[in-house]
Design a protein around this motif. Structure first.
Motif, PDB file in Angstrom:
ATOM      1  N   ALA A 190       0.838  -1.193   0.000  1.00 23.54           N
ATOM      2  CA  ALA A 190       0.000   0.000   0.000  1.00 23.54           C
ATOM      3  C   ALA A 190       0.873   1.243   0.000  1.00 23.54           C
ATOM      4  O   ALA A 190       2.035   1.214   0.404  1.00 23.54           O
ATOM      5  N   ALA A 191       0.316   2.345  -0.473  1.00 22.23           N
ATOM      6  CA  ALA A 191       1.044   3.613  -0.450  1.00 22.23           C
ATOM      7  C   ALA A 191       1.304   4.006   1.005  1.00 22.23           C
ATOM      8  O   ALA A 191       0.402   3.977   1.836  1.00 22.23           O
ATOM      9  N   ARG A 192       2.538   4.347   1.307  1.00 23.76           N
ATOM     10  CA  ARG A 192       2.876   4.775   2.659  1.00 23.76           C
ATOM     11  C   ARG A 192       2.497   6.245   2.799  1.00 23.76           C
ATOM     12  O   ARG A 192       3.319   7.147   2.734  1.00 23.76           O
ATOM     13  N   VAL A 193       1.212   6.448   2.982  1.00 22.16           N
ATOM     14  CA  VAL A 193       0.683   7.798   2.884  1.00 22.16           C
ATOM     15  C   VAL A 193       0.986   8.627   4.121  1.00 22.16           C
ATOM     16  O   VAL A 193       1.159   8.114   5.229  1.00 22.16           O
ATOM     17  N   GLY A 194       1.071   9.909   3.915  1.00 23.41           N
ATOM     18  CA  GLY A 194       1.316  10.862   4.986  1.00 23.41           C
ATOM     19  C   GLY A 194       0.845  12.237   4.570  1.00 23.41           C
ATOM     20  O   GLY A 194       0.018  12.377   3.656  1.00 23.41           O
ATOM     21  N   ALA A 195       1.376  13.253   5.206  1.00 24.36           N
ATOM     22  CA  ALA A 195       0.925  14.623   4.957  1.00 24.36           C
ATOM     23  C   ALA A 195       1.189  15.070   3.530  1.00 24.36           C
ATOM     24  O   ALA A 195       0.553  16.016   3.039  1.00 24.36           O
ATOM     25  N   GLN A 196       2.101  14.404   2.822  1.00 27.53           N
ATOM     26  CA  GLN A 196       2.424  14.805   1.455  1.00 27.53           C
ATOM     27  C   GLN A 196       1.456  14.227   0.437  1.00 27.53           C
ATOM     28  O   GLN A 196       1.557  14.521  -0.756  1.00 27.53           O
ATOM     29  N   HIS A 197       0.512  13.406   0.877  1.00 34.02           N
ATOM     30  CA  HIS A 197      -0.452  12.797  -0.035  1.00 34.02           C
ATOM     31  C   HIS A 197      -1.801  13.506   0.043  1.00 34.02           C
ATOM     32  O   HIS A 197      -2.053  14.308   0.942  1.00 34.02           O
ATOM     33  N   ALA A 198      -2.663  13.168  -0.908  1.00 32.62           N
ATOM     34  CA  ALA A 198      -4.058  13.618  -0.890  1.00 32.62           C
ATOM     35  C   ALA A 198      -4.917  12.374  -1.087  1.00 32.62           C
ATOM     36  O   ALA A 198      -4.640  11.560  -1.985  1.00 32.62           O
ATOM     37  N   LEU A 199      -5.946  12.213  -0.245  1.00 32.75           N
ATOM     38  CA  LEU A 199      -6.664  10.947  -0.147  1.00 32.75           C
ATOM     39  C   LEU A 199      -8.159  11.075  -0.416  1.00 32.75           C
ATOM     40  O   LEU A 199      -8.758  12.137  -0.253  1.00 32.75           O
ATOM     41  N   TYR A 200      -8.731   9.960  -0.812  1.00 30.92           N
ATOM     42  CA  TYR A 200     -10.186   9.775  -0.835  1.00 30.92           C
ATOM     43  C   TYR A 200     -10.469   8.358  -0.345  1.00 30.92           C
ATOM     44  O   TYR A 200      -9.770   7.442  -0.741  1.00 30.92           O
ATOM     45  N   PRO A 201     -11.502   8.185   0.543  1.00 33.79           N
ATOM     46  CA  PRO A 201     -12.417   9.177   1.114  1.00 33.79           C
ATOM     47  C   PRO A 201     -11.714  10.054   2.150  1.00 33.79           C
ATOM     48  O   PRO A 201     -10.599   9.772   2.577  1.00 33.79           O
ATOM     49  N   ASN A 202     -12.408  11.117   2.551  1.00 37.53           N
ATOM     50  CA  ASN A 202     -11.822  12.088   3.461  1.00 37.53           C
ATOM     51  C   ASN A 202     -12.921  12.817   4.209  1.00 37.53           C
ATOM     52  O   ASN A 202     -14.099  12.447   4.119  1.00 37.53           O
ATOM     53  N   GLU A 203     -12.539  13.845   4.949  1.00 39.34           N
ATOM     54  CA  GLU A 203     -13.520  14.584   5.750  1.00 39.34           C
ATOM     55  C   GLU A 203     -14.568  15.271   4.891  1.00 39.34           C
ATOM     56  O   GLU A 203     -15.680  15.522   5.342  1.00 39.34           O
TER      57      GLU A 203
END
Length: 428
Positions: A190-203
């Motif tokens: 999986a993508a090691r996501v963090g603050a540098q990413h943009a995600l869906y779903p979200n707030e």
């Protein structure tokens, strides 16, 4: 002022390699598609059942979109929610998206989707909130003292095979028996996501696909710094997988026969069950090589799935039936000599395809330093859960079709201490 010009020129030259690197680094998009159901339950009731199943497996609130969101089906969880297998039973269909835009990392973007998806014109891609953390983060977990045994069975068949079960005494040091449970693990990709990413779903948006949602058509990522050429077309191969149509016959005292319709685009299957027999935890895996099967419920590449079919870890895509050996989940005598109901929770997964897109298209003999302007990975899986020996459809309609679980230790559940240890070792 003229004396500053040489310094400015030197500074500009010093920054040139960094700027060039940022401009040539590919923009990456990960799309994970998961179809999850509870066998025998109507589609509109799946979310409610998710809360029950999530509770049995130590999850938070059943993986609902209101509090669990982010890449890889709940990899990001809200601070303060219950730890464990959060998202163990997510909503029926989930689209997880993660974008890494090296030109503007951590900046909002949008994935424009076909209107035929019925999810609007676009899906917002938003950086994770600071109040969210990656699942599994935190300090060390204290391992409680536990007693009892784990009995491990494996292989499809009506009768228990010779040499089974493998017995693990939980009073021993976990280091002494963890290896017997480990087996193979689906590679963490999986993508090691963090603050540098943009995600869906979200707030901003937690809308999930419906049963008839199709992703087929043209998709485009737009946002500041996103290449204008980042457009790709998804076909049937990259669509959500159909739900697994699983049927069962028999009760926990007998061999339970499982059958299913072939799942289109499935590269392999795997089944796993866990329940209680008296004070013992019972595990069963469809693996024919003795693998406990606890680490196999994740996305796999078709190459890995095909190899593991040959290794007799997974069932081939042509397989449409499997039997749970007789009596292994029949229950027994609990503490104080009281009889306990049998039964177990069954999980089944169909591993789907993985597709890659890029611009420009990767050449057949690309050099080691080749990289595209952008790249997209799309992968899919379908999974279902069932209570062995229970008519879930009958329970949903109000028919009394199964014995009531014991209050202290629900049938098919996990003893708290042992469950905590198993989640600590295998839960991801």
């Amino acid at each position: 002022m003229q004396s500053l010009q040489p310094l400015a020129a030197v500074a500009a030259l010093a920054c040139t390699p960094l700027v060039a690197q940022a401009q040539t680094a590919p923009t990456q998009l990960w799309i994970d598609l998961s179809t999850s159901t509870m066998t025998g339950m109507p589609e509109f009731m799946q979310g409610g059942v998710g809360g029950v199943i999530g509770g049995l497996f130590g999850g938070g609130k059943g993986g609902g979109g209101s509090h669990v969101y982010g890449h890889a089906s709940g990899r990001f969880i809200q601070q303060g929610s219950q730890p464990g297998l959060t998202g163990a039973f997510p909503p029926s269909r989930v689209i997880d998206v993660a974008l890494y835009n090296p030109r503007k990392p951590g900046t909002e973007a949008a994935l424009f989707v076909p209107l035929t998806m019925g999810m609007g014109e676009s899906l917002p891609l938003v950086p994770p909130s600071p109040s969210f953390k990656e699942a599994g983060e935190g300090g060390p977990t204290e391992v409680p003292e536990i007693k009892g045994r784990i009995l491990i069975y494996w292989g499809c068949g009506e009768a228990v095979r010779a040499g089974q079960p493998k017995v693990i005494n939980l009073s021993n040091n976990p280091a002494a028996w963890a290896g017997a449970l480990a087996g193979r693990m689906a590679p963490e990709r999986a993508a090691r996501v963090g603050a540098q990413h943009a995600l869906y779903p979200n707030e901003k948006n937690t809308v999930n696909p419906k049963a008839d949602t199709s992703l087929q058509g043209v998709h485009q990522v737009r946002g500041e710094g996103v290449p204008e050429s980042m457009q790709f077309t998804l076909a049937e191969r990259q669509d959500l997988m159909p739900a697994i149509q699983l049927q069962q016959q028999g009760d926990p005292s007998q061999s339970i026969r499982l059958a299913w319709q072939p799942v289109p685009r499935a590269a392999a299957y795997h089944l796993h069950a866990m329940g209680m027999a008296g004070d013992d935890m019972v595990l069963w895996s469809s693996a024919d090589n003795g693998d406990a099967g606890l680490g196999l419920f994740d996305y796999l590449t078709e190459t890995t799935a095909t190899k593991w079919v040959k290794d007799k870890v997974l069932l081939s895509p042509e397989t449409t039936q499997c039997a749970v050996p007789q009596g292994i989940f029949a229950g027994g005598q609990g503490g104080g000599g009281r009889a306990e109901a049998g039964g177990a929770m069954l999980r089944m997964i169909a591993y789907g395809p993985e597709s890659h897109f890029s611009h420009p298209v990767r050449p057949p003999k690309a050099p080691n330093n080749w990289q595209p302007e952008w790249a997209v990975r799309v992968r899919a899986k379908s999974q279902t859960m069932a209570m062995l020996g229970m008519d879930m459809a009958g329970m949903a309609s109000g028919r009394d079709s199964a014995p009531a679980p014991q209050e202290e230790k629900p049938s098919g559940g996990l003893p708290g201490a042992a469950g905590s240890i198993l989640r600590g070792i295998f839960g991801r």
